[in-house]
Scaffold this motif. Structure first.
Motif, PDB file in Angstrom:
ATOM      1  N   GLU A 100      47.473  43.767  30.619  1.00  0.00           N
ATOM      2  CA  GLU A 100      46.859  42.647  31.338  1.00  0.00           C
ATOM      3  C   GLU A 100      46.928  42.855  32.845  1.00  0.00           C
ATOM      4  N   VAL A 101      48.098  43.237  33.352  1.00  0.00           N
ATOM      5  CA  VAL A 101      48.258  43.470  34.790  1.00  0.00           C
ATOM      6  C   VAL A 101      47.369  44.624  35.240  1.00  0.00           C
ATOM      7  N   PHE A 102      47.317  45.679  34.447  1.00  0.00           N
ATOM      8  CA  PHE A 102      46.486  46.838  34.790  1.00  0.00           C
ATOM      9  C   PHE A 102      45.020  46.426  34.908  1.00  0.00           C
ATOM     10  N   LEU A 103      44.534  45.677  33.927  1.00  0.00           N
ATOM     11  CA  LEU A 103      43.119  45.290  33.926  1.00  0.00           C
ATOM     12  C   LEU A 103      42.796  44.225  34.971  1.00  0.00           C
ATOM     13  N   ARG A 104      43.747  43.365  35.258  1.00  0.00           N
ATOM     14  CA  ARG A 104      43.501  42.274  36.198  1.00  0.00           C
ATOM     15  C   ARG A 104      43.771  42.661  37.647  1.00  0.00           C
ATOM     16  N   ASP A 105      44.883  43.346  37.888  1.00  0.00           N
ATOM     17  CA  ASP A 105      45.339  43.556  39.262  1.00  0.00           C
ATOM     18  C   ASP A 105      45.210  44.977  39.785  1.00  0.00           C
ATOM     19  N   VAL A 106      45.031  45.934  38.903  1.00  0.00           N
ATOM     20  CA  VAL A 106      45.012  47.324  39.345  1.00  0.00           C
ATOM     21  C   VAL A 106      43.611  47.903  39.283  1.00  0.00           C
ATOM     22  N   PHE A 107      43.073  48.033  38.099  1.00  0.00           N
ATOM     23  CA  PHE A 107      41.834  48.772  37.917  1.00  0.00           C
ATOM     24  C   PHE A 107      40.622  48.147  38.602  1.00  0.00           C
ATOM     25  N   PRO A 108      40.408  46.833  38.474  1.00  0.00           N
ATOM     26  CA  PRO A 108      39.225  46.258  39.140  1.00  0.00           C
ATOM     27  C   PRO A 108      39.233  46.431  40.655  1.00  0.00           C
ATOM     28  N   LYS A 109      40.407  46.415  41.258  1.00  0.00           N
ATOM     29  CA  LYS A 109      40.491  46.530  42.710  1.00  0.00           C
ATOM     30  C   LYS A 109      40.277  47.956  43.191  1.00  0.00           C
ATOM     31  N   ARG A 110      40.207  48.872  42.243  1.00  0.00           N
ATOM     32  CA  ARG A 110      40.062  50.273  42.614  1.00  0.00           C
ATOM     33  C   ARG A 110      38.859  50.910  41.950  1.00  0.00           C
ATOM     34  N   GLY A 111      37.779  50.152  41.862  1.00  0.00           N
ATOM     35  CA  GLY A 111      36.530  50.711  41.367  1.00  0.00           C
ATOM     36  C   GLY A 111      36.311  50.582  39.881  1.00  0.00           C
ATOM     37  N   GLY A 112      37.093  49.770  39.199  1.00  0.00           N
ATOM     38  CA  GLY A 112      36.954  49.662  37.763  1.00  0.00           C
ATOM     39  C   GLY A 112      36.068  48.537  37.282  1.00  0.00           C
ATOM     40  N   GLU A 113      35.315  47.900  38.180  1.00  0.00           N
ATOM     41  CA  GLU A 113      34.480  46.775  37.778  1.00  0.00           C
ATOM     42  C   GLU A 113      33.512  47.148  36.660  1.00  0.00           C
ATOM     43  N   LYS A 114      32.919  48.322  36.762  1.00  0.00           N
ATOM     44  CA  LYS A 114      31.962  48.749  35.742  1.00  0.00           C
ATOM     45  C   LYS A 114      32.656  48.930  34.397  1.00  0.00           C
ATOM     46  N   LEU A 115      33.865  49.495  34.414  1.00  0.00           N
ATOM     47  CA  LEU A 115      34.608  49.653  33.168  1.00  0.00           C
ATOM     48  C   LEU A 115      34.941  48.280  32.593  1.00  0.00           C
ATOM     49  N   TRP A 116      35.397  47.363  33.441  1.00  0.00           N
ATOM     50  CA  TRP A 116      35.746  46.020  32.962  1.00  0.00           C
ATOM     51  C   TRP A 116      34.528  45.340  32.349  1.00  0.00           C
ATOM     52  N   ASP A 117      33.369  45.468  32.958  1.00  0.00           N
ATOM     53  CA  ASP A 117      32.150  44.890  32.400  1.00  0.00           C
ATOM     54  C   ASP A 117      31.839  45.506  31.037  1.00  0.00           C
ATOM     55  N   SER A 118      32.008  46.824  30.919  1.00  0.00           N
ATOM     56  CA  SER A 118      31.764  47.496  29.644  1.00  0.00           C
ATOM     57  C   SER A 118      32.713  47.002  28.570  1.00  0.00           C
ATOM     58  N   ILE A 119      33.977  46.845  28.935  1.00  0.00           N
ATOM     59  CA  ILE A 119      34.967  46.358  27.969  1.00  0.00           C
ATOM     60  C   ILE A 119      34.617  44.943  27.543  1.00  0.00           C
ATOM     61  N   SER A 120      34.252  44.095  28.493  1.00  0.00           N
ATOM     62  CA  SER A 120      33.881  42.721  28.171  1.00  0.00           C
ATOM     63  C   SER A 120      32.674  42.691  27.244  1.00  0.00           C
ATOM     64  N   ASN A 121      31.670  43.522  27.522  1.00  0.00           N
ATOM     65  CA  ASN A 121      30.479  43.586  26.673  1.00  0.00           C
ATOM     66  C   ASN A 121      30.838  44.066  25.271  1.00  0.00           C
ATOM     67  N   LEU A 122      31.701  45.068  25.178  1.00  0.00           N
ATOM     68  CA  LEU A 122      32.129  45.558  23.865  1.00  0.00           C
ATOM     69  C   LEU A 122      32.882  44.471  23.108  1.00  0.00           C
ATOM     70  N   SER A 123      33.731  43.720  23.813  1.00  0.00           N
ATOM     71  CA  SER A 123      34.483  42.648  23.167  1.00  0.00           C
ATOM     72  C   SER A 123      33.553  41.568  22.641  1.00  0.00           C
ATOM     73  N   ARG A 124      32.536  41.220  23.420  1.00  0.00           N
ATOM     74  CA  ARG A 124      31.567  40.214  22.970  1.00  0.00           C
ATOM     75  C   ARG A 124      30.799  40.719  21.757  1.00  0.00           C
ATOM     76  N   ALA A 125      30.395  41.994  21.785  1.00  0.00           N
ATOM     77  CA  ALA A 125      29.667  42.577  20.663  1.00  0.00           C
ATOM     78  C   ALA A 125      30.550  42.614  19.416  1.00  0.00           C
ATOM     79  N   ALA A 126      31.820  42.964  19.586  1.00  0.00           N
ATOM     80  CA  ALA A 126      32.742  43.007  18.450  1.00  0.00           C
ATOM     81  C   ALA A 126      32.947  41.610  17.881  1.00  0.00           C
ATOM     82  N   ALA A 127      33.046  40.611  18.740  1.00  0.00           N
ATOM     83  CA  ALA A 127      33.230  39.237  18.278  1.00  0.00           C
ATOM     84  C   ALA A 127      32.002  38.776  17.496  1.00  0.00           C
TER      85      ALA A 127
END
Length: 108
Positions: A70-97
């Motif tokens: 949670e800390v990695f995804l919230r506080d580390v990765f997005p602040k260092r260029g991971g927005e696109k990855l986070w969007d992909s993960i969110s889209n995959l989670s929605r598709a899986a749901a």
């Protein structure tokens, strides 16, 4: 990106080894091993706030194996260029749901 996890006496006793192992798993899971350097560090001077780490100099406190991802995804990765990855993960989670809902709805 460099993550340094404190392995000083206090953090060691509070589980810094387990935090490091969980961070290794998270880094591998999200395919960013080539972008993240994970290191141990001696005391970061934040002993009263649980296991501590820094990410490119920014202090992270109260790390536990249960909250590392949670800390990695919230506080580390997005602040260092991971927005696109986070969007992909969110889209995959929605598709899986949606898939899980459809499968459950069609079950007898």
């Amino acid at each position: 990106m460099t993550i340094k996890v404190c392995v000083g006496s206090s953090c060691h006793l509070k589980g810094s080894y387990d935090v490091i192992e969980k961070l290794k798993e998270v880094i591998d899971r999200y395919g960013v091993a080539d972008k993240v350097e994970l290191m141990a560090s001696f005391c970061l001077g934040n002993c009263q706030n649980g296991v501590s780490a820094t990410c490119d100099g920014e202090l992270l406190s109260n790390l536990r194996p249960e909250n590392v991802e949670e800390v990695f995804l919230r506080d580390v990765f997005p602040k260092r260029g991971g927005e696109k990855l986070w969007d992909s993960i969110s889209n995959l989670s929605r598709a899986a749901a949606k898939t899980a809902t459809a499968v459950c709805a069609s079950a007898p």
